[in-house]
Motif scaffolding. Structure first.
Motif, mmCIF file in Angstrom:
data_model
loop_
_atom_site.group_PDB
_atom_site.id
_atom_site.type_symbol
_atom_site.label_atom_id
_atom_site.label_comp_id
_atom_site.label_asym_id
_atom_site.label_seq_id
_atom_site.Cartn_x
_atom_site.Cartn_y
_atom_site.Cartn_z
ATOM 1 N N GLY A 181 -27.738 -0.876 27.483
ATOM 2 C CA GLY A 181 -29.090 -1.400 27.628
ATOM 3 C C GLY A 181 -29.131 -2.816 28.142
ATOM 4 N N VAL A 182 -28.292 -3.688 27.592
ATOM 5 C CA VAL A 182 -28.285 -5.088 28.014
ATOM 6 C C VAL A 182 -27.809 -5.232 29.458
ATOM 7 C CG1 VAL A 182 -27.174 -7.333 27.630
ATOM 8 C CG2 VAL A 182 -28.038 -6.011 25.684
ATOM 9 N N SER A 183 -26.762 -4.481 29.804
ATOM 10 C CA SER A 183 -26.209 -4.616 31.157
ATOM 11 C C SER A 183 -27.154 -4.069 32.215
ATOM 12 C CB SER A 183 -24.846 -3.926 31.249
ATOM 13 O OG SER A 183 -24.956 -2.543 30.937
ATOM 14 N N VAL A 184 -27.756 -2.902 31.961
ATOM 15 C CA VAL A 184 -28.643 -2.329 32.968
ATOM 16 C C VAL A 184 -29.941 -3.120 33.079
ATOM 17 C CG1 VAL A 184 -30.021 -0.690 31.591
ATOM 18 C CG2 VAL A 184 -29.312 -0.088 33.913
ATOM 19 N N ALA A 185 -30.348 -3.776 32.000
ATOM 20 C CA ALA A 185 -31.573 -4.585 32.045
ATOM 21 C C ALA A 185 -31.479 -5.672 33.108
ATOM 22 C CB ALA A 185 -31.829 -5.210 30.674
#
Length: 415
Positions: A38-42
């Motif tokens: 989630g953090v990386s794709v955000a």
């Protein structure tokens, strides 16, 4: 269908880490991988609700600023092809940490530069490093029991989708209150914190196959060419993500202009409609593990066709847009999770390369979708973009219908 053997001469006792840990995966590890995803794709989605303000700040046309979305997705495709396959060769924990660390640098650059070419280049390279999310997905597939794989993958996909959802909402809120530069600075801080957590909590891996890098990359193509089932599901993935890109690429420019005049917070809040996609991911994973995945794909196509058709008719009603943003995500993620539940059965030792083959097609569809939507929006307005969505989803339904019997036989051979 026999298991694909594309390990480039690897010894049969090497590279078996994925199978060894499949009995020991914990819920906490899956949740952590979901957070990483989630953090990386955000980092790759903060720009979507900011397109109007970015066009103003960098003195670009609102009708062509969607090129930033195309660049971010093209970068993602490059990362899928060149980085994600390394998960079958080197530690996935290392790939996760290094990718996020590079994302920190590119997000900081986006927060500071006043040059549009430099900003655009940093968006491109952020797309490359954001493929950490797909390494997380492949990791979850590799360490899960076969009969629970779809459910495990759906946990990480749900985290990935939540990251996309919160990225849009947080970007709109932060930019409205503190300016768009604060969005990318916040992203850099979040990614830096997660790097520490990754190396502290995600388990290391045992010995992996010593596959030469070029052989590793070429075997991705071998997978794709030798498996009609993978090609078929990759096509479906590409079409569904094109639908996603068509809607979100044109949303901010459309709602920022007359007759809506919505501010960044309002546009960002529409991202909460994506909760339907998170729900669909978990539901599709549950259905696939229990043998009901075959009904999700046709239902998904019908949902997409109906959603774009309704958006054409109700394009001037904000409630219609919000409702069908949710329904659209429902169809997209239902098909996507079903696709992955099928392709991860092909070769347990090569989950990263299977991910690359599938997700490269997936994001190539996204690039083409955002580019096509930008052109259609510039020439025909929002109606042109939504009709483009109708056309490609009808095509997807026809391809599914024509090949459904053969696909059923191919899936039975894998069981």
């Amino acid at each position: 269908m026999a298991t694909l053997d594309t390990r480039a001469g690897v010894d049969e006792h090497e590279g078996n880490f994925d199978l060894m840990v499949s009995k020991t995966v914990s819920r906490s590890t899956l949740i952590l991988l979901a957070i990483v995803a989630g953090v990386s794709v955000a980092n790759n989605y903060y720009i979507q609700p900011l397109l109007y303000v970015l066009a103003t700040s960098f003195h670009q046309s609102t009708k062509t600023i969607g090129i930033l979305v195309t660049l971010s997705q093209f970068g993602y495709v490059v990362g899928l092809v060149t980085i994600v396959p390394l998960g079958d060769r080197i530690s996935r924990r290392f790939l996760l940490g290094t990718g996020l660390l590079l994302s920190v640098a590119f997000c900081l650059l986006q927060s500071q530069t006043r040059s549009f070419p430099i900003f655009a280049a940093s968006v491109l390279f952020t797309g490359v490093t954001s493929t950490v999310a797909q390494t997380s997905v492949a990791f979850s597939a590799a360490i899960s029991d076969p009969d629970k794989r779809a459910s495990s993958v759906s946990v990480v996909i749900a985290g990935l989708l939540t990251g996309i959802l919160l990225a849009r909402t947080a970007a709109g809120l932060i930019a409205q209150l503190f300016g768009y530069r604060a969005v990318f600075l916040s992203a850099a801080i979040a990614s830096a914190a997660l790097v520490i957590i990754i190396f502290a909590l995600i388990p290391g891996e045992g010995t992996k196959a010593k596959i030469p890098y070029l052989s590793l990359l070429s075997s991705v193509l071998t997978f794709f060419v030798s498996s009609p089932l993978l090609r078929r599901r990759a096509l479906f993935g590409g079409i569904t993500f094109a639908c996603f890109s068509i809607f979100w690429t044109t949303l901010a420019p459309y709602l920022s202009a007359p007759p809506f005049h919505l501010n960044l917070i309002s546009i960002g809040l529409i991202g909460f409609a994506g909760l339907a996609g998170v729900f669909a991911a978990r539901l599709a994973g549950f259905a696939a593990d229990r043998g009901f995945g075959h009904i999700v794909t046709p239902v998904g196509w019908l949902i997409l066709i109906g959603s774009f058709s309704a958006l054409v008719i109700g394009r001037r009603n904000i409630l219609v847009i919000v409702v069908f943003a949710a329904i659209l995500d429902l169809g997209i993620q239902g098909i996507h999770i079903t696709n992955q539940s099928i392709i991860y059965r092909l070769d347990p030792l090569s989950q990263s390369r299977v991910t690359t083959a599938y997700m490269t097609s997936y994001f190539t569809g996204g690039v083409l979708g955002s580019a096509g939507a930008t052109l259609a929006f510039a020439r025909f307005g929002i109606v042109g973009s939504y009709l483009f969505g109708v056309v490609i989803t009808v095509f997807g339904l026809l391809v599914w219908a024509l090949g459904r019997s053969r696909e059923k036989l191919m899936i039975q051979e894998l069981n």
